[in-house]
Design a protein around this motif. Structure first.
Motif, mmCIF file in Angstrom:
data_model
loop_
_atom_site.group_PDB
_atom_site.id
_atom_site.type_symbol
_atom_site.label_atom_id
_atom_site.label_comp_id
_atom_site.label_asym_id
_atom_site.label_seq_id
_atom_site.Cartn_x
_atom_site.Cartn_y
_atom_site.Cartn_z
ATOM 1 N N GLY A 15 0.793 -1.219 0.000
ATOM 2 C CA GLY A 15 0.000 0.000 0.000
ATOM 3 C C GLY A 15 0.823 1.265 0.000
ATOM 4 O O GLY A 15 0.285 2.360 -0.221
ATOM 5 N N GLY A 16 2.106 1.135 0.227
ATOM 6 C CA GLY A 16 2.989 2.286 0.277
ATOM 7 C C GLY A 16 3.473 2.725 -1.086
ATOM 8 O O GLY A 16 3.044 2.202 -2.124
ATOM 9 N N SER A 17 4.391 3.700 -1.073
ATOM 10 C CA SER A 17 4.902 4.299 -2.302
ATOM 11 C C SER A 17 6.417 4.396 -2.269
ATOM 12 O O SER A 17 7.027 4.481 -1.197
ATOM 13 C CB SER A 17 4.316 5.704 -2.488
ATOM 14 O OG SER A 17 2.913 5.684 -2.595
ATOM 15 N N TYR A 59 2.418 1.625 -20.197
ATOM 16 C CA TYR A 59 2.559 0.830 -18.992
ATOM 17 C C TYR A 59 2.104 -0.602 -19.220
ATOM 18 O O TYR A 59 1.210 -0.868 -20.035
ATOM 19 C CB TYR A 59 1.707 1.429 -17.861
ATOM 20 C CG TYR A 59 2.075 2.846 -17.523
ATOM 21 C CD1 TYR A 59 1.448 3.916 -18.149
ATOM 22 C CD2 TYR A 59 3.070 3.117 -16.581
ATOM 23 C CE1 TYR A 59 1.799 5.219 -17.845
ATOM 24 C CE2 TYR A 59 3.426 4.415 -16.273
ATOM 25 C CZ TYR A 59 2.783 5.460 -16.921
ATOM 26 O OH TYR A 59 3.132 6.754 -16.620
ATOM 27 N N ALA A 60 2.687 -1.509 -18.451
ATOM 28 C CA ALA A 60 2.171 -2.867 -18.394
ATOM 29 C C ALA A 60 0.828 -2.843 -17.669
ATOM 30 O O ALA A 60 0.593 -2.013 -16.783
ATOM 31 C CB ALA A 60 3.158 -3.769 -17.663
ATOM 32 N N ASP A 61 -0.021 -3.774 -18.040
ATOM 33 C CA ASP A 61 -1.350 -3.821 -17.418
ATOM 34 C C ASP A 61 -1.252 -3.993 -15.903
ATOM 35 O O ASP A 61 -2.091 -3.471 -15.167
ATOM 36 C CB ASP A 61 -2.160 -4.980 -18.021
ATOM 37 C CG ASP A 61 -2.592 -4.704 -19.453
ATOM 38 O OD1 ASP A 61 -2.959 -5.677 -20.146
ATOM 39 O OD2 ASP A 61 -2.561 -3.530 -19.880
ATOM 40 N N SER A 62 -0.239 -4.698 -15.454
ATOM 41 C CA SER A 62 -0.117 -5.004 -14.032
ATOM 42 C C SER A 62 0.173 -3.774 -13.172
ATOM 43 O O SER A 62 -0.024 -3.798 -11.961
ATOM 44 C CB SER A 62 0.981 -6.047 -13.811
ATOM 45 O OG SER A 62 2.221 -5.576 -14.314
ATOM 46 N N VAL A 63 0.649 -2.694 -13.797
ATOM 47 C CA VAL A 63 1.007 -1.505 -13.020
ATOM 48 C C VAL A 63 0.225 -0.263 -13.441
ATOM 49 O O VAL A 63 0.322 0.774 -12.786
ATOM 50 C CB VAL A 63 2.515 -1.210 -13.104
ATOM 51 C CG1 VAL A 63 3.320 -2.437 -12.711
ATOM 52 C CG2 VAL A 63 2.917 -0.718 -14.484
ATOM 53 N N ARG A 64 -0.528 -0.370 -14.514
ATOM 54 C CA ARG A 64 -1.240 0.808 -15.014
ATOM 55 C C ARG A 64 -2.201 1.322 -13.937
ATOM 56 O O ARG A 64 -2.939 0.580 -13.322
ATOM 57 C CB ARG A 64 -2.000 0.469 -16.297
ATOM 58 C CG ARG A 64 -2.671 1.685 -16.941
ATOM 59 C CD ARG A 64 -3.256 1.357 -18.292
ATOM 60 N NE ARG A 64 -2.241 1.162 -19.305
ATOM 61 C CZ ARG A 64 -1.976 -0.012 -19.895
ATOM 62 N NH1 ARG A 64 -2.682 -1.070 -19.570
ATOM 63 N NH2 ARG A 64 -1.041 -0.099 -20.816
ATOM 64 N N GLY A 65 -2.165 2.627 -13.737
ATOM 65 C CA GLY A 65 -2.991 3.245 -12.700
ATOM 66 C C GLY A 65 -2.301 3.328 -11.350
ATOM 67 O O GLY A 65 -2.765 4.056 -10.461
ATOM 68 N N ARG A 66 -1.197 2.597 -11.174
ATOM 69 C CA ARG A 66 -0.457 2.634 -9.901
ATOM 70 C C ARG A 66 0.931 3.255 -10.072
ATOM 71 O O ARG A 66 1.446 3.878 -9.148
ATOM 72 C CB ARG A 66 -0.310 1.229 -9.335
ATOM 73 C CG ARG A 66 -1.616 0.528 -9.039
ATOM 74 C CD ARG A 66 -1.380 -0.777 -8.280
ATOM 75 N NE ARG A 66 -0.606 -1.748 -9.056
ATOM 76 C CZ ARG A 66 0.558 -2.264 -8.646
ATOM 77 N NH1 ARG A 66 1.075 -1.910 -7.471
ATOM 78 N NH2 ARG A 66 1.186 -3.158 -9.399
ATOM 79 N N SER A 83 2.979 3.624 -6.595
ATOM 80 C CA SER A 83 2.026 3.777 -5.507
ATOM 81 C C SER A 83 1.206 2.510 -5.365
ATOM 82 O O SER A 83 1.203 1.655 -6.256
ATOM 83 C CB SER A 83 1.102 4.968 -5.790
ATOM 84 O OG SER A 83 1.834 6.161 -5.970
ATOM 85 N N SER A 84 0.506 2.415 -4.252
ATOM 86 C CA SER A 84 -0.334 1.227 -3.977
ATOM 87 C C SER A 84 0.460 -0.050 -4.221
ATOM 88 O O SER A 84 -0.012 -0.982 -4.881
ATOM 89 C CB SER A 84 -1.598 1.252 -4.839
ATOM 90 O OG SER A 84 -2.346 2.425 -4.617
ATOM 91 N N LEU A 85 1.652 -0.089 -3.700
ATOM 92 C CA LEU A 85 2.539 -1.216 -3.963
ATOM 93 C C LEU A 85 1.995 -2.505 -3.355
ATOM 94 O O LEU A 85 1.362 -2.502 -2.295
ATOM 95 C CB LEU A 85 3.934 -0.920 -3.428
ATOM 96 C CG LEU A 85 4.746 0.038 -4.317
ATOM 97 C CD1 LEU A 85 5.912 0.634 -3.547
ATOM 98 C CD2 LEU A 85 5.252 -0.701 -5.550
ATOM 99 N N VAL A 115 13.577 -3.436 -4.940
ATOM 100 C CA VAL A 115 12.334 -2.987 -4.307
ATOM 101 C C VAL A 115 11.698 -4.193 -3.630
ATOM 102 O O VAL A 115 11.465 -5.220 -4.283
ATOM 103 C CB VAL A 115 11.363 -2.383 -5.336
ATOM 104 C CG1 VAL A 115 10.005 -2.117 -4.701
ATOM 105 C CG2 VAL A 115 11.944 -1.102 -5.910
ATOM 106 N N THR A 116 11.451 -4.069 -2.346
ATOM 107 C CA THR A 116 10.828 -5.146 -1.588
ATOM 108 C C THR A 116 9.575 -4.608 -0.925
ATOM 109 O O THR A 116 9.625 -3.612 -0.193
ATOM 110 C CB THR A 116 11.782 -5.706 -0.526
ATOM 111 O OG1 THR A 116 12.985 -6.155 -1.156
ATOM 112 C CG2 THR A 116 11.135 -6.866 0.211
ATOM 113 N N VAL A 117 8.451 -5.265 -1.189
ATOM 114 C CA VAL A 117 7.167 -4.855 -0.626
ATOM 115 C C VAL A 117 6.714 -5.939 0.339
ATOM 116 O O VAL A 117 6.496 -7.092 -0.055
ATOM 117 C CB VAL A 117 6.115 -4.642 -1.726
ATOM 118 C CG1 VAL A 117 4.816 -4.121 -1.115
ATOM 119 C CG2 VAL A 117 6.633 -3.675 -2.787
#
Length: 119
Positions: A15-17, A59-66, A83-85, A115-117
């Motif tokens: 949920g972070g950025s 963008y790739a579909d998996s990240v579009r909008g984020r 965002s919204s990781l 990057v680790t979420v």
């Protein structure tokens, strides 16, 4: 000699950025298209975002909008605002610069940033 250096990776909760940066040196930055890629362990490297020299993004579909990719030609830098990781965004993130010439394109890669979420 062209060099790309990524920075800004780290550990973040779901949920972070984070904002990644890709600094391009050694050439005419405004002529470069830049892609952000990621590669998780055991998986193929995938393109997540791209920006042309003219600022057109995709963008790739998996990240579009984020995720949002942008560039600052005055700073020779491309950014990836994430965002919204999600935990599935955990990867090493790489930037690749492509410079087109009449004869052929030239591709240059950065060294990557982790990057680790966490969930």
């Amino acid at each position: 000699q062209v060099q790309l250096v990524e920075s800004g990776g780290g550990l973040v909760q779901a949920g972070g950025s984070l904002r990644l940066s890709c600094l391009v040196s050694g050439s005419i930055f405004s002529g470069f298209a830049v892609g952000w890629y990621r590669q998780a362990p055991g998986k193929q490297r995938e393109l997540v975002a791209h920006i042309t020299s003219g600022g057109i993004t995709d963008y790739a579909d998996s990240v579009r909008g984020r995720f949002t990719v942008s560039r600052d030609n005055a700073k020779n830098t491309v950014y990836l605002q994430m965002s919204s990781l999600k935990p599935e965004d955990t990867s090493v993130y790489y930037c690749k610069g492509r410079y087109e010439t009449f004869a052929r394109p030239y591709d240059y890669w950065g060294q990557g940033t982790q990057v680790t979420v966490s969930s």
